[in-house]
Design an enzyme around this catalytic site. Structure first.
Site, PDB file in Angstrom:
ATOM      1  N   CYS A 127       0.811  -1.222   0.000  1.00  0.00           N
ATOM      2  CA  CYS A 127       0.000   0.000   0.000  1.00  0.00           C
ATOM      3  C   CYS A 127       0.846   1.275   0.000  1.00  0.00           C
ATOM      4  O   CYS A 127       0.325   2.369  -0.176  1.00  0.00           O
ATOM      5  CB  CYS A 127      -0.951  -0.007   1.190  1.00  0.00           C
ATOM      6  SG  CYS A 127      -2.044  -1.432   1.170  1.00  0.00           S
TER       7      CYS A 127
ATOM      8  N   HIS B 163      -3.298   7.074   1.999  1.00  0.00           N
ATOM      9  CA  HIS B 163      -3.742   5.762   1.537  1.00  0.00           C
ATOM     10  C   HIS B 163      -5.108   5.487   2.161  1.00  0.00           C
ATOM     11  O   HIS B 163      -5.294   5.653   3.377  1.00  0.00           O
ATOM     12  CB  HIS B 163      -2.712   4.710   1.953  1.00  0.00           C
ATOM     13  CG  HIS B 163      -3.215   3.316   1.837  1.00  0.00           C
ATOM     14  ND1 HIS B 163      -3.813   2.852   0.684  1.00  0.00           N
ATOM     15  CD2 HIS B 163      -3.248   2.283   2.714  1.00  0.00           C
ATOM     16  CE1 HIS B 163      -4.177   1.589   0.867  1.00  0.00           C
ATOM     17  NE2 HIS B 163      -3.853   1.229   2.083  1.00  0.00           N
TER      18      HIS B 163
ATOM     19  N   ASN C 165     -10.220  -0.268   0.292  1.00  0.00           N
ATOM     20  CA  ASN C 165      -8.759  -0.139   0.271  1.00  0.00           C
ATOM     21  C   ASN C 165      -8.230  -0.830  -0.990  1.00  0.00           C
ATOM     22  O   ASN C 165      -8.247  -2.053  -1.079  1.00  0.00           O
ATOM     23  CB  ASN C 165      -8.204  -0.792   1.547  1.00  0.00           C
ATOM     24  CG  ASN C 165      -6.680  -0.852   1.574  1.00  0.00           C
ATOM     25  OD1 ASN C 165      -6.017  -0.593   0.575  1.00  0.00           O
ATOM     26  ND2 ASN C 165      -6.137  -1.207   2.724  1.00  0.00           N
TER      27      ASN C 165
HETATM   28  N1  COA Z   1     -18.211  -7.952  10.529  1.00  0.00           N
HETATM   29  C1  COA Z   1     -18.692  -8.167  11.766  1.00  0.00           C
HETATM   30  N2  COA Z   1     -17.892  -8.407  12.811  1.00  0.00           N
HETATM   31  C2  COA Z   1     -16.571  -8.425  12.591  1.00  0.00           C
HETATM   32  C3  COA Z   1     -16.015  -8.235  11.329  1.00  0.00           C
HETATM   33  C4  COA Z   1     -16.890  -7.973  10.262  1.00  0.00           C
HETATM   34  N3  COA Z   1     -16.473  -7.759   9.024  1.00  0.00           N
HETATM   35  N4  COA Z   1     -14.665  -8.318  11.424  1.00  0.00           N
HETATM   36  C5  COA Z   1     -14.392  -8.572  12.714  1.00  0.00           C
HETATM   37  N5  COA Z   1     -15.539  -8.645  13.419  1.00  0.00           N
HETATM   38  C6  COA Z   1     -15.697  -8.914  14.835  1.00  0.00           C
HETATM   39  C7  COA Z   1     -14.568  -9.737  15.401  1.00  0.00           C
HETATM   40  O1  COA Z   1     -14.791 -11.107  15.180  1.00  0.00           O
HETATM   41  C8  COA Z   1     -14.611  -9.356  16.838  1.00  0.00           C
HETATM   42  O2  COA Z   1     -15.645 -10.066  17.445  1.00  0.00           O
HETATM   43  P1  COA Z   1     -15.383 -10.792  18.862  1.00  0.00           P
HETATM   44  O3  COA Z   1     -15.082  -9.660  19.810  1.00  0.00           O
HETATM   45  O4  COA Z   1     -16.681 -11.479  19.112  1.00  0.00           O
HETATM   46  O5  COA Z   1     -14.219 -11.693  18.641  1.00  0.00           O
HETATM   47  C9  COA Z   1     -15.055  -7.890  16.820  1.00  0.00           C
HETATM   48  O6  COA Z   1     -15.654  -7.678  15.531  1.00  0.00           O
HETATM   49  C10 COA Z   1     -13.899  -6.937  16.983  1.00  0.00           C
HETATM   50  O7  COA Z   1     -12.864  -7.337  16.105  1.00  0.00           O
HETATM   51  P2  COA Z   1     -11.529  -6.562  16.017  1.00  0.00           P
HETATM   52  O8  COA Z   1     -10.631  -7.229  15.016  1.00  0.00           O
HETATM   53  O9  COA Z   1     -11.010  -6.369  17.409  1.00  0.00           O
HETATM   54  O10 COA Z   1     -12.044  -5.174  15.441  1.00  0.00           O
HETATM   55  P3  COA Z   1     -11.319  -3.792  15.370  1.00  0.00           P
HETATM   56  O11 COA Z   1     -12.014  -2.810  16.201  1.00  0.00           O
HETATM   57  O12 COA Z   1      -9.826  -3.917  15.541  1.00  0.00           O
HETATM   58  O13 COA Z   1     -11.585  -3.397  13.851  1.00  0.00           O
HETATM   59  C11 COA Z   1     -10.443  -3.344  11.745  1.00  0.00           C
HETATM   60  C12 COA Z   1     -11.070  -4.210  12.826  1.00  0.00           C
HETATM   61  C13 COA Z   1      -9.882  -4.259  10.689  1.00  0.00           C
HETATM   62  C14 COA Z   1     -11.545  -2.470  11.155  1.00  0.00           C
HETATM   63  C15 COA Z   1      -9.352  -2.453  12.396  1.00  0.00           C
HETATM   64  O14 COA Z   1      -8.491  -3.242  13.187  1.00  0.00           O
HETATM   65  C16 COA Z   1      -8.539  -1.742  11.359  1.00  0.00           C
HETATM   66  O15 COA Z   1      -9.052  -0.901  10.652  1.00  0.00           O
HETATM   67  N6  COA Z   1      -7.236  -2.031  11.297  1.00  0.00           N
HETATM   68  C17 COA Z   1      -6.392  -1.479  10.251  1.00  0.00           C
HETATM   69  C18 COA Z   1      -6.554  -2.331   9.027  1.00  0.00           C
HETATM   70  C19 COA Z   1      -5.967  -1.724   7.803  1.00  0.00           C
HETATM   71  O16 COA Z   1      -6.168  -0.570   7.542  1.00  0.00           O
HETATM   72  N7  COA Z   1      -5.281  -2.545   7.031  1.00  0.00           N
HETATM   73  C20 COA Z   1      -4.700  -2.204   5.796  1.00  0.00           C
HETATM   74  C21 COA Z   1      -3.508  -1.348   5.998  1.00  0.00           C
HETATM   75  S1  COA Z   1      -2.791  -1.041   4.477  1.00  0.00           S
END
Ligand code: COA
Length: 331
Positions: free
Chosen positions: A116, A257, A287
Site C-alpha cells: 500500500c 492511503h 482499500n
Molecule cells: N463484521 C462483523 N464483525 C466483525 C467483522 C466484520 N467484518 N470483522 C471482525 N468482526 C468482529 C470480530 O470477530 C470481533 O468479534 P469478537 O469480539 O466477538 O471476537 C469484533 O468484531 C472486533 O474485532 P476486532 O478485530 O477487534 O475489530 P477492530 O475494532 O480492531 O476493527 C479493523 C477491525 C480491521 C476495522 C481495524 O483493526 C482496522 O481498521 N485495522 C487497520 C486495518 C488496515 O487498515 N489494514 C490495511 C492497511 S494497508
C-alpha cells in the site's frame, strides 16, 4: 541558453473504471457481517472487483491512458513506466505488458512492490531518474487486484479491500513540484500483514529437494496495523513537510492511503488538518492498496477540488511494514 530541466511536474492523472461493485450488504451474504459494522469501523460502503474480462495489466493500462490524455502526452513520448503493484498477472512483472498495451514503445517499464506504500515509493523513485536528467516523461501507475488474494471466508479482512488502478503522468520541468519526501521500512513488523508463499518440499533427484507451493491469502493483525498507522503516518508526514519547508497548516489537501476512515480522521487530528481538506473516497472504493492514492487524486482533480498549484501531502502505508510521505504541488 535553455536551462536543464531537473525538476518534475505532475501534469496528468487517470484511473480505471471497474464494472463490478460489491456493496456491504452483498458481502453480508458471503460472510457474517453487516453494512453497519463495516461502515462504522472502516467508512467503507462498497468496493469494486475485477471481472473475468479484466486483468491487472488492463486496469493499469486504462488508468495510464487516461493520465496520458489529461497530460496531452503521446504514448511514444513516455521514457519510463513504474508499475506499483503487489498483485501482478505475472510474477516476472506486469509493467512490460502495460507498456505494450499503452503503445509506449520507447519506454522502459518495471514493477515496484511496496504494497500500500507502492505509489508513494514509485513516485519518489521516478523523481530520482528525473532529477538526474535521465528520463523526462514518466508514468507512475498504482494498481492492485487484491480480490484474487483475499480469503473470502475471513470477515476480518475481506470487507476491507477492493481492486483498482490509478496513474499520474510526470513531466520534466524547471521548478521541482516534489517538495519533500521520506520513506521507511520495518521488517520486524512483517508478520502484521502478509500475502506469503507457502512452500512444500518435493524430492527431485537424489538428496535434492525443491520447493513447490503457492501464495496464501492475505492475513492481517488489524489492531497492530491500526496502531502502526496512527503513530507512524503523522510522524512521516511531519518529516516530509519539514523537508519541504512547510507546516501542516500550509497544505491544501491531505491525501492518505485509503485504508480506513478512522485512520484518516486520527492522522488529520494529530496534524490539525480540518476534515474538509482531507481527501476520502474509501466509502466508494475500499482499500485498493497501491491504487488508492492515485485514484483519490484523480477523482479530486476531475471534480475540480485539487487545482493547479495546490499543495498535496500524501502518505502511503502498509505491508512490509512500509510507509512513506511525499509532498507535492499539483500541475
Ligand atoms: N463484521 C462483523 N464483525 C466483525 C467483522 C466484520 N467484518 N470483522 C471482525 N468482526 C468482529 C470480530 O470477530 C470481533 O468479534 P469478537 O469480539 O466477538 O471476537 C469484533 O468484531 C472486533 O474485532 P476486532 O478485530 O477487534 O475489530 P477492530 O475494532 O480492531 O476493527 C479493523 C477491525 C480491521 C476495522 C481495524 O483493526 C482496522 O481498521 N485495522 C487497520 C486495518 C488496515 O487498515 N489494514 C490495511 C492497511 S494497508
Amino acid at each position: 541558453m535553455q536551462q536543464t530541466q531537473r525538476g518534475l511536474s505532475l501534469v496528468g492523472s487517470g484511473s480505471a473504471r471497474l464494472a463490478a461493485t460489491l456493496s456491504n450488504s452483498d458481502l453480508s451474504q458471503v460472510v457474517d457481517t453487516s453494512d453497519e459494522w463495516i461502515a462504522t469501523r472502516t467508512g467503507i460502503r462498497q468496493r469494486q472487483v475485477v471481472t473475468a474480462q479484466d486483468s491487472l495489466a488492463s486496469l493499469a493500462a486504462e488508468a495510464g491512458t487516461a493520465a496520458l490524455a489529461m497530460g496531452n502526452c503521446n504514448p511514444t513520448d513516455v521514457d519510463l513506466i513504474i508499475l506499483a503493484t503487489s498483485t501482478p498477472d505475472d510474477l516476472f512483472g506486469s509493467a512490460a505488458q502495460v507498456q505494450a498495451r499503452l503503445g509506449a514503445s520507447r519506454a522502459v517499464a518495471f514493477d515496484l512492490t511496496a504494497a500500500c506504500s507502492g505509489f508513494v515509493f514509485a513516485l519518489v523513485t521516478a523523481a530520482q531518474y528525473m532529477r538526474l536528467g535521465v528520463y523526462s516523461t514518466v508514468l507512475v501507475i498504482g494498481a492492485d487486484v487484491l480480490s484474487r488474494w483475499t480469503d473470502w471466508s475471513d470477515r476480518r479482512t475481506c470487507v476491507l479491500f477492493g481492486d483498482g488502478a490509478g496513474a499520474v503522468l510526470l513531466r520534466a520541468s524547471e521548478r521541482d513540484r516534489l517538495l519533500g519526501f521520506e520513506l521507511r521500512s520495518d521488517g520486524t513488523l512483517n508478520g502484521c500483514l502478509n500475502l506469503t508463499y507457502q512452500a512444500e518440499s518435493q524430492p527431485l533427484v537424489g538428496d535434492t529437494t525443491i520447493q513447490t507451493g503457492t501464495f496464501q491469502p492475505v492475513t492481517m493483525n488489524g489492531k497492530e496495523v491500526y496502531r502502526f498507522a496512527v503513530k507512524r503516518v503523522p510522524e512521516i508526514l511531519e518529516k516530509a513537510l519539514f523537508h519541504a519547508g512547510l507546516t501542516a497548516a500550509e497544505i491544501d489537501w491531505l491525501l492518505l492511503h485509503q485504508a480506513n476512515q478512522r485512520i484518516l480522521d486520527a492522522v488529520a487530528n494529530r496534524l490539525a488538518v480540518p476534515a474538509e481538506r482531507v481527501l476520502s473516497n474509501m466509502a466508494r472504493h475500499g482499500n485498493t492498496s497501491a491504487a488508492s492514492i492515485p485514484i483519490a487524486l484523480d477523482e479530486a482533480v476531475r471534480e475540480g477540488k485539487v487545482k493547479t498549484g495546490d499543495v498535496v501531502a500524501s502518505s502511503g502505508f502498509g505491508a512490509g511494514l512500509s510507509w512513506g510521505a511525499a509532498i507535492f504541488t499539483w500541475g
